[in-house]
Scaffold this motif. Sequence first.
Motif, PDB file in Angstrom:
ATOM      1  N   PHE A  14     -30.009   5.970  36.269  1.00 20.51           N
ATOM      2  CA  PHE A  14     -29.925   6.754  35.050  1.00 20.51           C
ATOM      3  C   PHE A  14     -28.791   7.751  35.264  1.00 20.51           C
ATOM      4  O   PHE A  14     -28.949   8.703  36.016  1.00 20.51           O
ATOM      5  CB  PHE A  14     -31.258   7.466  34.785  1.00 20.51           C
ATOM      6  N   PHE A  15     -27.635   7.483  34.663  1.00 21.33           N
ATOM      7  CA  PHE A  15     -26.444   8.286  34.913  1.00 21.33           C
ATOM      8  C   PHE A  15     -26.195   8.437  36.415  1.00 21.33           C
ATOM      9  O   PHE A  15     -26.006   9.530  36.927  1.00 21.33           O
ATOM     10  CB  PHE A  15     -26.535   9.656  34.235  1.00 21.33           C
ATOM     11  N   ARG A  16     -26.229   7.323  37.130  1.00 17.64           N
ATOM     12  CA  ARG A  16     -25.997   7.207  38.583  1.00 17.64           C
ATOM     13  C   ARG A  16     -27.111   7.794  39.439  1.00 17.64           C
ATOM     14  O   ARG A  16     -26.997   7.850  40.646  1.00 17.64           O
ATOM     15  CB  ARG A  16     -24.652   7.822  38.981  1.00 17.64           C
ATOM     16  N   ILE A  17     -28.171   8.268  38.824  1.00 17.69           N
ATOM     17  CA  ILE A  17     -29.313   8.800  39.570  1.00 17.69           C
ATOM     18  C   ILE A  17     -30.274   7.645  39.807  1.00 17.69           C
ATOM     19  O   ILE A  17     -30.571   6.887  38.887  1.00 17.69           O
ATOM     20  CB  ILE A  17     -30.002   9.926  38.776  1.00 17.69           C
ATOM     21  N   PRO A  18     -30.809   7.485  41.038  1.00 21.82           N
ATOM     22  CA  PRO A  18     -31.758   6.405  41.305  1.00 21.82           C
ATOM     23  C   PRO A  18     -32.946   6.446  40.353  1.00 21.82           C
ATOM     24  O   PRO A  18     -33.485   7.509  40.055  1.00 21.82           O
ATOM     25  CB  PRO A  18     -32.201   6.662  42.748  1.00 21.82           C
ATOM     26  N   ALA A  19     -33.332   5.265  39.871  1.00 18.72           N
ATOM     27  CA  ALA A  19     -34.419   5.162  38.899  1.00 18.72           C
ATOM     28  C   ALA A  19     -35.078   3.798  39.034  1.00 18.72           C
ATOM     29  O   ALA A  19     -34.679   2.975  39.860  1.00 18.72           O
ATOM     30  CB  ALA A  19     -33.860   5.352  37.484  1.00 18.72           C
ATOM     31  N   LYS A  20     -36.104   3.584  38.249  1.00 22.18           N
ATOM     32  CA  LYS A  20     -36.709   2.252  38.128  1.00 22.18           C
ATOM     33  C   LYS A  20     -37.186   2.077  36.697  1.00 22.18           C
ATOM     34  O   LYS A  20     -37.575   3.039  36.029  1.00 22.18           O
ATOM     35  CB  LYS A  20     -37.838   2.029  39.133  1.00 22.18           C
ATOM     36  N   ILE A  21     -37.115   0.840  36.222  1.00 24.81           N
ATOM     37  CA  ILE A  21     -37.575   0.493  34.884  1.00 24.81           C
ATOM     38  C   ILE A  21     -38.890  -0.252  35.030  1.00 24.81           C
ATOM     39  O   ILE A  21     -39.060  -1.041  35.967  1.00 24.81           O
ATOM     40  CB  ILE A  21     -36.520  -0.301  34.095  1.00 24.81           C
ATOM     41  N   ASN A  22     -39.846   0.019  34.151  1.00 22.72           N
ATOM     42  CA  ASN A  22     -41.224  -0.452  34.326  1.00 22.72           C
ATOM     43  C   ASN A  22     -41.746  -1.182  33.094  1.00 22.72           C
ATOM     44  O   ASN A  22     -41.464  -0.790  31.964  1.00 22.72           O
ATOM     45  CB  ASN A  22     -42.148   0.750  34.576  1.00 22.72           C
ATOM     46  N   LEU A  23     -42.556  -2.187  33.345  1.00 22.76           N
ATOM     47  CA  LEU A  23     -43.382  -2.831  32.325  1.00 22.76           C
ATOM     48  C   LEU A  23     -44.819  -2.499  32.706  1.00 22.76           C
ATOM     49  O   LEU A  23     -45.270  -2.850  33.806  1.00 22.76           O
ATOM     50  CB  LEU A  23     -43.155  -4.340  32.300  1.00 22.76           C
ATOM     51  N   GLU A  24     -45.548  -1.809  31.817  1.00 22.59           N
ATOM     52  CA  GLU A  24     -46.863  -1.267  32.164  1.00 22.59           C
ATOM     53  C   GLU A  24     -47.984  -1.863  31.323  1.00 22.59           C
ATOM     54  O   GLU A  24     -47.834  -2.015  30.115  1.00 22.59           O
ATOM     55  CB  GLU A  24     -46.885   0.253  31.945  1.00 22.59           C
ATOM     56  N   GLY A  71     -56.671  -0.617  25.339  1.00 13.71           N
ATOM     57  CA  GLY A  71     -55.603  -1.139  26.173  1.00 13.71           C
ATOM     58  C   GLY A  71     -54.270  -0.653  25.630  1.00 13.71           C
ATOM     59  O   GLY A  71     -54.136  -0.361  24.446  1.00 13.71           O
ATOM     60  N   MET A  72     -53.292  -0.568  26.520  1.00 11.45           N
ATOM     61  CA  MET A  72     -51.942  -0.161  26.123  1.00 11.45           C
ATOM     62  C   MET A  72     -50.944  -1.016  26.891  1.00 11.45           C
ATOM     63  O   MET A  72     -51.195  -1.414  28.020  1.00 11.45           O
ATOM     64  CB  MET A  72     -51.689   1.322  26.458  1.00 11.45           C
ATOM     65  N   ILE A  73     -49.807  -1.279  26.276  1.00 16.96           N
ATOM     66  CA  ILE A  73     -48.706  -1.958  26.944  1.00 16.96           C
ATOM     67  C   ILE A  73     -47.435  -1.219  26.565  1.00 16.96           C
ATOM     68  O   ILE A  73     -47.305  -0.725  25.447  1.00 16.96           O
ATOM     69  CB  ILE A  73     -48.632  -3.454  26.584  1.00 16.96           C
ATOM     70  N   GLY A  74     -46.524  -1.096  27.543  1.00 16.83           N
ATOM     71  CA  GLY A  74     -45.311  -0.354  27.233  1.00 16.83           C
ATOM     72  C   GLY A  74     -44.234  -0.523  28.270  1.00 16.83           C
ATOM     73  O   GLY A  74     -44.424  -1.173  29.312  1.00 16.83           O
ATOM     74  N   ILE A  75     -43.083   0.053  27.955  1.00 19.54           N
ATOM     75  CA  ILE A  75     -41.965   0.084  28.889  1.00 19.54           C
ATOM     76  C   ILE A  75     -41.622   1.541  29.153  1.00 19.54           C
ATOM     77  O   ILE A  75     -41.811   2.408  28.290  1.00 19.54           O
ATOM     78  CB  ILE A  75     -40.728  -0.671  28.344  1.00 19.54           C
ATOM     79  N   SER A  76     -41.139   1.803  30.364  1.00 20.27           N
ATOM     80  CA  SER A  76     -40.787   3.176  30.727  1.00 20.27           C
ATOM     81  C   SER A  76     -39.701   3.159  31.785  1.00 20.27           C
ATOM     82  O   SER A  76     -39.399   2.114  32.364  1.00 20.27           O
ATOM     83  CB  SER A  76     -42.020   3.924  31.253  1.00 20.27           C
ATOM     84  N   GLN A  77     -39.129   4.318  32.023  1.00 19.50           N
ATOM     85  CA  GLN A  77     -38.177   4.478  33.116  1.00 19.50           C
ATOM     86  C   GLN A  77     -38.521   5.746  33.864  1.00 19.50           C
ATOM     87  O   GLN A  77     -38.765   6.789  33.260  1.00 19.50           O
ATOM     88  CB  GLN A  77     -36.736   4.536  32.617  1.00 19.50           C
TER      89      GLN A  77
END
Length: 192
Positions: free
Chosen positions: A65-75, A107-113
């Motif tokens: 994220f703007f060169r900052i370490p991150a991870k993208i998630n499917l939850e 229940g919930m489903i989503g995407i996040s970072q």
Amino acid sequence: MKKATFQSFGLASLMLSSFSVIASDNALIGGDNQLTVSAGQSIRSDFDTENLYMGSIVYSQPSTFFRIPAKINLEGIYIKGKDASSGKKVGDDLYPRELKLSDYNMGMIGISQDVQLFNLGGFYSSVGLGAYLKSERTERISSKFTFGEKVTLGYQFSNVNVELYARHFSNGTLTDKNAGQNFYGLSLGYSY
């Protein structure tokens, strides 16, 4: 006016320089993929817990994220409430704690970072933001769409991450009923 501008510039410079120092290593994920399980409990505005529990399973991949370490998630998230024996309502009007908490089963489903804030010797912190679809509308969040924010403090052991987290779900006042829902808990992730 000049003093406030200088202070704002100094704060922004400090934040940017700290991000450049901490952005060298991604402690959020130790491989190309990660599976995480978590469990948590609801907490209301006065820091009292209630018998509303959250469990999740998350698939993640590393990102930046703007060169900052991150991870993208499917939850995938499941929330389950346990009813109390009394019919009384406890708490203030903005954050009521009902004793019939099975009304909040969903229940919930989503995407996040998640974005890493710091990484010092395996200890790290992160913040996250996501969008979710819910299976039910509730008295606290009356829409089926909601946002989620997360703050974590964790430690990375090679391919295993252990995190303490605090999470907040709300719909950003898209509807009149938006008291939100807060959870705290523990996550265990395995990177491969």
